[in-house]
Design a protein around this motif. Structure first.
Motif, PDB file in Angstrom:
ATOM      1  N   PRO A 267       0.827  -1.214   0.000  1.00 21.70           N
ATOM      2  CA  PRO A 267       0.000   0.000   0.000  1.00 21.70           C
ATOM      3  C   PRO A 267       0.857   1.258   0.000  1.00 21.70           C
ATOM      4  N   VAL A 268       0.378   2.243  -0.707  1.00 20.49           N
ATOM      5  CA  VAL A 268       1.063   3.532  -0.707  1.00 20.49           C
ATOM      6  C   VAL A 268       0.326   4.450   0.248  1.00 20.49           C
ATOM      7  N   PRO A 269       1.039   5.360   0.888  1.00 20.63           N
ATOM      8  CA  PRO A 269       0.345   6.286   1.792  1.00 20.63           C
ATOM      9  C   PRO A 269      -0.626   7.161   1.024  1.00 20.63           C
ATOM     10  N   THR A 270      -1.853   7.216   1.487  1.00 17.20           N
ATOM     11  CA  THR A 270      -2.855   8.013   0.779  1.00 17.20           C
ATOM     12  C   THR A 270      -3.429   9.067   1.707  1.00 17.20           C
ATOM     13  N   PHE A 271      -4.029  10.043   1.090  1.00 19.13           N
ATOM     14  CA  PHE A 271      -4.657  11.126   1.826  1.00 19.13           C
ATOM     15  C   PHE A 271      -6.126  11.167   1.452  1.00 19.13           C
ATOM     16  N   ASP A 272      -6.805  12.163   1.942  1.00 18.17           N
ATOM     17  CA  ASP A 272      -8.219  12.279   1.600  1.00 18.17           C
ATOM     18  C   ASP A 272      -8.372  12.559   0.118  1.00 18.17           C
ATOM     19  N   ARG A 273      -9.530  12.096  -0.378  1.00 17.24           N
ATOM     20  CA  ARG A 273      -9.834  12.333  -1.770  1.00 17.24           C
ATOM     21  C   ARG A 273      -9.867  13.825  -2.026  1.00 17.24           C
ATOM     22  N   GLU A 274      -9.218  14.223  -3.113  1.00 14.84           N
ATOM     23  CA  GLU A 274      -9.119  15.645  -3.391  1.00 14.84           C
ATOM     24  C   GLU A 274      -9.118  15.817  -4.894  1.00 14.84           C
ATOM     25  N   GLY A 275      -9.989  16.640  -5.397  1.00 14.01           N
ATOM     26  CA  GLY A 275     -10.092  16.777  -6.845  1.00 14.01           C
ATOM     27  C   GLY A 275      -9.205  17.879  -7.378  1.00 14.01           C
ATOM     28  N   VAL A 276      -9.196  17.956  -8.711  1.00 19.79           N
ATOM     29  CA  VAL A 276      -8.471  19.024  -9.392  1.00 19.79           C
ATOM     30  C   VAL A 276      -9.525  19.846 -10.126  1.00 19.79           C
ATOM     31  N   GLY A 277      -9.589  21.124  -9.805  1.00 17.92           N
ATOM     32  CA  GLY A 277     -10.589  21.965 -10.446  1.00 17.92           C
ATOM     33  C   GLY A 277     -10.301  22.169 -11.918  1.00 17.92           C
ATOM     34  N   ILE A 278     -11.364  22.510 -12.659  1.00 17.19           N
ATOM     35  CA  ILE A 278     -11.186  22.711 -14.098  1.00 17.19           C
ATOM     36  C   ILE A 278     -10.205  23.848 -14.361  1.00 17.19           C
ATOM     37  N   SER A 279     -10.327  24.922 -13.579  1.00 17.29           N
ATOM     38  CA  SER A 279      -9.451  26.074 -13.837  1.00 17.29           C
ATOM     39  C   SER A 279      -8.000  25.707 -13.571  1.00 17.29           C
ATOM     40  N   GLU A 280      -7.784  24.938 -12.500  1.00 19.16           N
ATOM     41  CA  GLU A 280      -6.419  24.515 -12.188  1.00 19.16           C
ATOM     42  C   GLU A 280      -5.855  23.632 -13.297  1.00 19.16           C
ATOM     43  N   LEU A 281      -6.709  22.703 -13.762  1.00 22.37           N
ATOM     44  CA  LEU A 281      -6.283  21.806 -14.838  1.00 22.37           C
ATOM     45  C   LEU A 281      -5.948  22.602 -16.098  1.00 22.37           C
ATOM     46  N   GLY A 282      -6.809  23.563 -16.435  1.00 21.57           N
ATOM     47  CA  GLY A 282      -6.552  24.356 -17.634  1.00 21.57           C
ATOM     48  C   GLY A 282      -5.285  25.167 -17.513  1.00 21.57           C
ATOM     49  N   GLU A 283      -5.066  25.697 -16.309  1.00 19.75           N
ATOM     50  CA  GLU A 283      -3.855  26.492 -16.128  1.00 19.75           C
ATOM     51  C   GLU A 283      -2.613  25.640 -16.336  1.00 19.75           C
ATOM     52  N   THR A 284      -2.604  24.456 -15.720  1.00 14.36           N
ATOM     53  CA  THR A 284      -1.439  23.582 -15.894  1.00 14.36           C
ATOM     54  C   THR A 284      -1.272  23.177 -17.351  1.00 14.36           C
ATOM     55  N   LEU A 285      -2.410  22.853 -17.980  1.00 17.11           N
ATOM     56  CA  LEU A 285      -2.347  22.332 -19.348  1.00 17.11           C
ATOM     57  C   LEU A 285      -1.799  23.381 -20.304  1.00 17.11           C
ATOM     58  N   PHE A 286      -2.163  24.635 -20.089  1.00 19.54           N
ATOM     59  CA  PHE A 286      -1.778  25.646 -21.069  1.00 19.54           C
ATOM     60  C   PHE A 286      -0.542  26.433 -20.682  1.00 19.54           C
ATOM     61  N   THR A 287       0.030  26.176 -19.521  1.00 16.16           N
ATOM     62  CA  THR A 287       1.307  26.823 -19.212  1.00 16.16           C
ATOM     63  C   THR A 287       2.416  25.779 -19.180  1.00 16.16           C
ATOM     64  N   TYR A 288       2.289  24.871 -18.220  1.00 15.54           N
ATOM     65  CA  TYR A 288       3.346  23.898 -17.999  1.00 15.54           C
ATOM     66  C   TYR A 288       3.446  22.916 -19.163  1.00 15.54           C
ATOM     67  N   TRP A 289       2.289  22.513 -19.694  1.00 16.01           N
ATOM     68  CA  TRP A 289       2.250  21.462 -20.717  1.00 16.01           C
ATOM     69  C   TRP A 289       1.838  22.020 -22.061  1.00 16.01           C
ATOM     70  N   ALA A 290       2.124  23.285 -22.324  1.00 17.50           N
ATOM     71  CA  ALA A 290       1.631  23.902 -23.564  1.00 17.50           C
ATOM     72  C   ALA A 290       2.256  23.258 -24.796  1.00 17.50           C
ATOM     73  N   VAL A 291       3.571  23.028 -24.751  1.00 18.12           N
ATOM     74  CA  VAL A 291       4.236  22.459 -25.928  1.00 18.12           C
ATOM     75  C   VAL A 291       3.758  21.041 -26.227  1.00 18.12           C
TER      76      VAL A 291
END
Lengths: 105, 170
Positions: B111-135
């Motif tokens: 087993p791997v150490p886990t934490f409470d379920r936590e989602g990723v918001g759409i805005s956060e996902l979009g920000e990562t996708l279009f800055t960090y992963w733009a190329v």
């Protein structure tokens, strides 16, 4: 309470269903569908880890980004594979992978 | 409570997958794939990945299953109501079961150490996708373009070269 373990076991079960389909089915289209099942099993795993590992804000969305890329590549792969299958059907009149043995030694 | 929903969605996924790999009618297999994909969208919702659930429904439920049905229509698989499996299907079953045993055991016993379920918001996902992963994102669009052109070139009913070949065969 949902645990990460549930996601892992579900993903491995779905992946193994896909493996069985790829190995046991005859029709090329069904093999393609089984490959889609395997890709989706990987997606479940990625989403599960992204939700439960408690990464920092910045790293948490990387799992979701990877899922987006997997879905993209799966769509491209599906289009190409269907094109190849249609070509195969036109040339050989069959999509039964057991009957396609041009490269058999 | 949420565990109950998880089991319902997981039942959709597993029975849909079983339908894909076991059913004898190939059209039923395509619809079983649809059921499985809807179940996976539910699983994504339970992991608070609402954007991915939406994409899953749109891409798989909408596009992929329809494309597969078109492929089935265009290839007219011989006696599609009564498919048979390979001769090696027992071996395939053994391999799949062994693989499942290994994967499930490795998940359960390490087993791997886990934490409470936590989602990723759409805005956060979009920000990562279009800055960090733009190329990589742009490269993915290029991949889609290449796949589109490749598919068109592959299925195009082609030039007289082939006709000559076919005539030669006749």
């Amino acid at each position: 309470m949902i645990e990460l373990l549930h996601f892992q076991v579900l993903a491995s079960a779905l992946f193994c269903l896909g493996v069985y389909g790829v190995l046991a089915r005859k029709s090329a289209v069904l093999i393609l569908m089984s490959i889609e099942l395997m890709l989706n099993a990987v997606n479940i795993n990625l989403v599960g880890y992204a939700a439960f590992r408690g990464f920092e804000e910045h790293h948490r969305s990387l799992g979701h980004v990877l899922v987006v890329f997997v879905i993209t590549i799966a769509a491209a792969e599906l289009a190409l594979a269907i094109a190849i299958i249609l070509r195969l059907y036109r040339n050989r009149g069959s999509v039964n992978v057991d009957k396609i043995e041009l490269l058999k030694g | 409570m949420s565990l109950g929903f998880f089991y319902i969605a997981a039942a959709f996924v597993i029975f849909g997958g079983l339908g894909v790999v076991l059913t004898r009618n190939i059209i039923y297999a395509a619809f079983a794939l649809l059921i499985s994909m809807v179940g996976i969208a539910g699983i994504f919702l339970l992991a608070f990945a609402e954007f991915l659930a939406l994409v899953q429904l749109l891409i798989y439920g909408g596009a992929v299953v329809i494309v597969v049905l078109f492929a089935l229509m265009l290839t007219r698989i011989e006696d599609f109501r009564n498919l048979s499996d390979n001769k090696q299907w027992p071996l395939a079953g053994v391999i799949a079961l062994c693989l499942f045993a290994v994967l499930a055991a490795s998940a359960i016993f390490s087993p791997v150490p886990t934490f409470d379920r936590e989602g990723v918001g759409i805005s956060e996902l979009g920000e990562t996708l279009f800055t960090y992963w733009a190329v990589p994102f742009e490269v993915a669009s290029l991949v889609l373009l290449v796949a589109l052109i490749g598919a068109v070139v592959l299925v195009r009913r082609s030039d007289h070269n082939e006709e000559v070949q076919e005539e030669g065969q006749e």
